[in-house]
Design an enzyme around this catalytic site. Structure first.
Site, PDB file in Angstrom:
ATOM      1  N   TYR A 165       0.839  -1.209   0.000  1.00  0.00           N
ATOM      2  CA  TYR A 165       0.000   0.000   0.000  1.00  0.00           C
ATOM      3  C   TYR A 165       0.874   1.260   0.000  1.00  0.00           C
ATOM      4  CZ  TYR A 165      -3.777   3.030   1.841  1.00  0.00           C
ATOM      5  OH  TYR A 165      -4.704   4.021   2.057  1.00  0.00           O
ATOM      6  N   LYS A 169       0.882   4.041  -2.858  1.00  0.00           N
ATOM      7  CA  LYS A 169       0.447   5.399  -2.511  1.00  0.00           C
ATOM      8  C   LYS A 169       1.555   6.429  -2.766  1.00  0.00           C
ATOM      9  CE  LYS A 169      -3.843   5.161  -1.226  1.00  0.00           C
ATOM     10  NZ  LYS A 169      -4.842   5.593  -2.234  1.00  0.00           N
TER      11      LYS A 169
HETATM   12  P1  NAD Z   1     -13.539   2.515   1.451  1.00  0.00           P
HETATM   13  O1  NAD Z   1     -13.172   1.072   1.457  1.00  0.00           O
HETATM   14  O2  NAD Z   1     -14.782   2.924   2.171  1.00  0.00           O
HETATM   15  O3  NAD Z   1     -13.655   3.090  -0.036  1.00  0.00           O
HETATM   16  C1  NAD Z   1     -12.927   2.580  -1.111  1.00  0.00           C
HETATM   17  C2  NAD Z   1     -13.905   2.315  -2.230  1.00  0.00           C
HETATM   18  O4  NAD Z   1     -13.180   1.931  -3.399  1.00  0.00           O
HETATM   19  C3  NAD Z   1     -14.862   1.172  -1.888  1.00  0.00           C
HETATM   20  O5  NAD Z   1     -16.202   1.624  -1.990  1.00  0.00           O
HETATM   21  C4  NAD Z   1     -14.522   0.103  -2.921  1.00  0.00           C
HETATM   22  O6  NAD Z   1     -15.640  -0.668  -3.344  1.00  0.00           O
HETATM   23  C5  NAD Z   1     -13.927   0.919  -4.042  1.00  0.00           C
HETATM   24  N1  NAD Z   1     -13.049   0.132  -4.902  1.00  0.00           N
HETATM   25  C6  NAD Z   1     -12.099  -0.770  -4.513  1.00  0.00           C
HETATM   26  N2  NAD Z   1     -11.503  -1.299  -5.581  1.00  0.00           N
HETATM   27  C7  NAD Z   1     -12.073  -0.729  -6.678  1.00  0.00           C
HETATM   28  C8  NAD Z   1     -11.862  -0.871  -8.061  1.00  0.00           C
HETATM   29  N3  NAD Z   1     -10.952  -1.721  -8.547  1.00  0.00           N
HETATM   30  N4  NAD Z   1     -12.618  -0.117  -8.907  1.00  0.00           N
HETATM   31  C9  NAD Z   1     -13.549   0.759  -8.440  1.00  0.00           C
HETATM   32  N5  NAD Z   1     -13.801   0.902  -7.122  1.00  0.00           N
HETATM   33  C10 NAD Z   1     -13.061   0.180  -6.251  1.00  0.00           C
HETATM   34  O7  NAD Z   1     -12.279   3.289   2.052  1.00  0.00           O
HETATM   35  P2  NAD Z   1     -11.950   4.861   2.157  1.00  0.00           P
HETATM   36  O8  NAD Z   1     -11.281   5.018   3.455  1.00  0.00           O
HETATM   37  O9  NAD Z   1     -13.115   5.686   1.815  1.00  0.00           O
HETATM   38  O10 NAD Z   1     -10.819   4.997   1.036  1.00  0.00           O
HETATM   39  C11 NAD Z   1     -10.859   5.931  -0.022  1.00  0.00           C
HETATM   40  C12 NAD Z   1      -9.440   6.235  -0.467  1.00  0.00           C
HETATM   41  O11 NAD Z   1      -8.760   6.939   0.582  1.00  0.00           O
HETATM   42  C13 NAD Z   1      -8.590   5.011  -0.756  1.00  0.00           C
HETATM   43  O12 NAD Z   1      -7.747   5.281  -1.859  1.00  0.00           O
HETATM   44  C14 NAD Z   1      -7.765   4.851   0.496  1.00  0.00           C
HETATM   45  O13 NAD Z   1      -6.562   4.157   0.269  1.00  0.00           O
HETATM   46  C15 NAD Z   1      -7.535   6.301   0.851  1.00  0.00           C
HETATM   47  N6  NAD Z   1      -7.154   6.531   2.235  1.00  0.00           N
HETATM   48  C16 NAD Z   1      -8.056   6.412   3.236  1.00  0.00           C
HETATM   49  C17 NAD Z   1      -7.659   6.687   4.536  1.00  0.00           C
HETATM   50  C18 NAD Z   1      -8.621   6.625   5.674  1.00  0.00           C
HETATM   51  O14 NAD Z   1      -8.232   7.024   6.794  1.00  0.00           O
HETATM   52  N7  NAD Z   1      -9.852   6.206   5.489  1.00  0.00           N
HETATM   53  C19 NAD Z   1      -6.327   7.025   4.813  1.00  0.00           C
HETATM   54  C20 NAD Z   1      -5.434   7.148   3.767  1.00  0.00           C
HETATM   55  C21 NAD Z   1      -5.865   6.909   2.475  1.00  0.00           C
END
Ligand code: NAD
Length: 297
Positions: A165, A169
């Site tokens: 990851y 990232k």
């Molecule tokens: P989440 O799991 O709720 O959302 C991610 C979404 O991406 C899901 O709805 C999933 O179905 C969709 N997804 C996964 N693979 C896919 C694909 N191949 N094609 C289309 N859709 C796909 O998690 P989140 O926390 O809302 O994450 C959103 C973004 O933020 C991600 O890139 C995650 O890495 C990043 N992020 C989140 C956090 C956090 O604290 N939540 C921290 C750092 C980075």
């Protein structure tokens, strides 16, 4: 002045839940027409259904907005191209792309299979590349585009058990840093967000009392600013829990070695001076490294 998106067409990937859902709802509430993309799979990227995206579309439409659901996997370049082609056929253009879709397959590097490493890179990095490639020429031709990459504290600073990851990232900030240079002439701005929020991705990684203060609504203001008309370009913003910070990729002032000093012993002896924060800057592009070296010569 209020930030509006009237007349703008936006694609948000992974918008069936979590952060992407919040971005889509907030963009729609401020006037944008939305493509809500989501594969609808599990946290590790398995499975899939368009119902997650459709539920968010239903929310937008119920609130008086305009949106369509799309169930393409961002890893499928042909399906992503079809999503963009359909959007252009429906609404004439794509102004905003938020590359947000993501998965986790956490394990220590010792236990991690190459397949789990590759798949995480495929979804985050190549997923963002596929979507960006599909909108890029249109944005350049329209002289307007706002693209947001999603990095993470892991990509910027590291985290045990997330080598796959973190690599994926970090690659996204690298992607932004060359892409923004190529988009500048045509008013295509490229930025990166490092969110921290309570979603299914973090529900078992942070304590409940912390999660309660970290809803996606604490991240969305930074994301919307970074895809707005007045957005900067080449910026990394960290956001979550009410905090907004900026992350820089910097270079220290360093030291200059004469011909007689070109030895590893010189580097060892000067390591503290090389590492000093005094005079640190963020170069606008890669030639900043050479410029820094020559400026001392
Ligand atoms: P989440 O799991 O709720 O959302 C991610 C979404 O991406 C899901 O709805 C999933 O179905 C969709 N997804 C996964 N693979 C896919 C694909 N191949 N094609 C289309 N859709 C796909 O998690 P989140 O926390 O809302 O994450 C959103 C973004 O933020 C991600 O890139 C995650 O890495 C990043 N992020 C989140 C956090 C956090 O604290 N939540 C921290 C750092 C980075």
């Amino acid at each position: 002045m209020s930030i509006r998106f009237d007349g703008r067409v936006a694609i948000v990937t992974g918008a069936g839940g979590g952060l992407g859902r919040r971005y889509a709802l907030d963009l729609a509430a401020r006037g944008a027409r939305l493509v809500v993309n989501d594969l609808g799979g599990a946290r590790d990227g398995t499975g899939g259904s368009v119902s997650a995206a459709q539920a968010v579309v239903d929310e937008i439409v119920a609130a008086g907005g305009e949106a369509v659901a799309n169930g393409a996997s961002v890893t499928d370049a042909a399906a992503v191209q079809a999503m963009v082609d359909e959007t252009v056929a429906r609404w004439g253009k794509v102004d905003i792309l938020i590359n947000n879709a993501g998965i986790l397959r956490d394990k220590s590097f010792t236990k991690m299979s190459l397949e789990d490493f590759r798949f995480v890179v495929e979804v985050h990095l190549m997923g963002s590349v596929n979507c960006t490639k599909a909108v890029w020429d249109g944005m350049r031709a329209n002289n307007y585009g706002r693209i947001l990459m999603t990095t993470s504290s892991t990509g910027l600073y590291g985290n045990f058990g997330q080598t796959n990851y973190g690599a994926a990232k970090a690659a996204l900030t690298g992607f932004m840093k060359s892409l923004y240079l190529e988009g500048a002439k045509n008013n295509v701005h490229v930025n990166t967000i490092a969110p921290l929020a309570a979603t299914r991705m973090t529900e078992d990684l942070m304590p409940a009392e912390l999660l309660a203060k970290m809803g996606p609504e604490t991240v969305s203001p930074a994301a919307l600013y970074l895809v707005s008309e007045g957005a900067p370009t080449n910026v990394i913003l960290n956001a979550g829990g009410g905090g907004f910070e900026r992350a820089y990729v910097t270079i220290t002032r360093g030291v200059h070695a004469g011909a007689e000093d070109l030895t590893p012993e010189f580097v060892a002896a000067q390591f503290d001076a090389i590492s000093s924060w005094d005079g640190m800057v963020e170069p606008a592009n890669g030639s900043g490294q050479g410029a820094m070296a020559l400026s001392r010569g």
